[in-house]
Design an enzyme around this catalytic site. Sequence first.
Site, PDB file in Angstrom:
ATOM      1  N   ASP A  24       0.849  -1.186   0.000  1.00 29.88           N
ATOM      2  CA  ASP A  24       0.000   0.000   0.000  1.00 29.88           C
ATOM      3  C   ASP A  24       0.887   1.239   0.000  1.00 29.88           C
ATOM      4  OD1 ASP A  24      -2.263   1.745   0.499  1.00 29.88           O
ATOM      5  OD2 ASP A  24      -1.524   1.853   2.551  1.00 29.88           O
TER       6      ASP A  24
ATOM      7  N   ASP B 143      -7.637  -1.147   2.895  1.00 35.88           N
ATOM      8  CA  ASP B 143      -6.727  -2.258   2.607  1.00 35.88           C
ATOM      9  C   ASP B 143      -7.253  -3.583   3.139  1.00 35.88           C
ATOM     10  OD1 ASP B 143      -4.873  -0.460   1.505  1.00 35.88           O
ATOM     11  OD2 ASP B 143      -4.022  -0.043   3.481  1.00 35.88           O
TER      12      ASP B 143
END
Length: 669
Positions: A341, A536
């Site tokens: 990420d 996420d």
Amino acid sequence: MTTSACGCEPAGPVAGPDESASWWRNGAVLIPVFSGLTLLLGVILEWLANGPGAETAAAWLFWTALLLGASQFVPGAVRGLLVRGRLSIGLLMTISAAGAVGLGFIEEAAALAFLYSIVEALEDRAMDKARSGLRALLALIPSSATVLGATGGTRTVPVESLERGDVLRLVAGERLATDGIVRVGQSSLDVSAITGESIPVEVGPGDAVLAGSINTSGVLEVEATAAGTDNSLTTVVELVEQAQTEKGERARIADRLARPLVPGVLILAALVALIGSIFGDSGLWIERALVVLVAASPCALAISVPITVVSAIGAASKFGVIIKSGAAFERMGYLRHVAVDKTGTLTRNQPTFTQVLTTGNAAQDEVLSWAAALETHSTHPLAAAITAAATEVPAASAVTESAGAGIAGLIDGAHIAVGSPRWLDPGPLADHVHAMEARGITVVVVHRDDHPVGAIGVRDELRPEAGEAMTSLASRGMGVTMLTGDNARTADALAVEAGITDVRAELRPQDKAQAIAELRADGRGPVAMIGDGVNDAPALASADIGIAMGATGSDAAVESADVAFTGDDLRLIPRAIDHARRGRRVINQNIILSLAIIIVLLPLAITGILGLAAVVLVHEVAEVFVILNGLRAARTRQLERPSSPRTADRDDSRHMHAGTAPSLTVLSR
């Protein structure tokens, strides 16, 4: 009462709450030791015997050694058989010892009881040692804290009574009692015992700090963000203790091999005794059958994986890597690709406001104020930068947030929306937005009553160790992919500075999960996802290994992940992978050795080449070796930080730290 990995319950108490107590205070160790001493005295007396009195004394010593040793595993084995119908390894040892006594081999039975009991004690001791480092984390939390009162006075309260919102006064040399946010003061904190960072971390107003941190200088006022009994340290201990009770794939393989071996060994021994008695001397073949029971005992196999996993998980927690299960630890050892990420993971998670553009239908201050009014309700890292830049923040109502897209609400009767240019049309600002994104600036568009009125640029710098971490992953043969909800131009600009070539941008949360599936389908091997936000969570859950950056980050991310880092140093990623790969090698070594011992000893026992005493000695020495080899998984090395990122954040907030690395993947809002 604990149950050993070999399947028998010690009759006496094993290490209790004080698992680090000296061995001479532990009855589970002392009894086998006394068994060994009396056995040794009996052997010496037997060698020196020159009369019936000495032989009788030696026999009594052998009986004493036998009873002492057997007391550590016979009661548990019998109880397991009668209560749960369980055929344990301890039961094999019990039958072997009883058979040896029946055949008149008292000395051999005593040797078997002593060796098996001492190995059981060593096994329990090894497990205790592996867990003691973890539980020592709780000792980092002080028993009391100094709380500031509303009138400015202070009072000392027990840690158990601390609540969110309490303001703690932390002087130099004190440990922080719970997680919090620095409100007043600047200092450096020693967090080496929590995150493994050897260099003190500089903190100031607005910085998050962890329970157990030591204030090295100055005075800090810290607002508690967690209760005294429910902070990051207590969460770490809970997660890892939970992990130590969950068996990994290798542990299940060892269990599947060991479970049928116990009844199989009993059947094999019975066949040896029966067939041998039909065609030869029944006494000789019954004796060999007893030797077979010991030779084929899978005790080393049963302990080979758990001791390694427990040691490795406990050791990982000491350098800031919390592994939630044995299965997750083992899967980490097979990782071949990592998806990362962007916001808050690859970047510093301290976005800085850069500029605001307008369409001419509103002033810059108005656009910024409207955006800040909504972003105060958001936990996204970009929200803090926008809120901090606004001079006035009006009240907003009916606020709703769409993960990965943006946020909307009502301000003074007008519908205001703030979000990604992929969600909100920038209208006449499109060219300016594209230009900003090409420079690596993340842009959010502001709409008023469904019409674009402005765009706000925010820049989040790479972490200083990002390049080094990516290079380390490449040197280990790892592929890396960057998955981000940000626009492709911003993502590409940051990726170039980090040395990342594989970038997948403009992804929604569900797209990130799909990207993980595609990476796995492309044959890139087991894939890990590393992130820290709510958006996420789907990708973390769908990856072979989900890794949450920061155990104090998003609850959704931590809950969805298999692994959580207590710190924010990206170099923990290659370090954790190295640790897991080393543990995998130790597990494989132990399984191979345990099976090899059985394969080699069985024919030697059946043919009578080795007697009961020799087989017992070889078997138990091998088990000690397996235990010691498993404990090697606890070895770690110190991780040095490049420089304090928080200091760098203040001094070099406008500079990017470039690095080189192979293909990587990044995800963000």
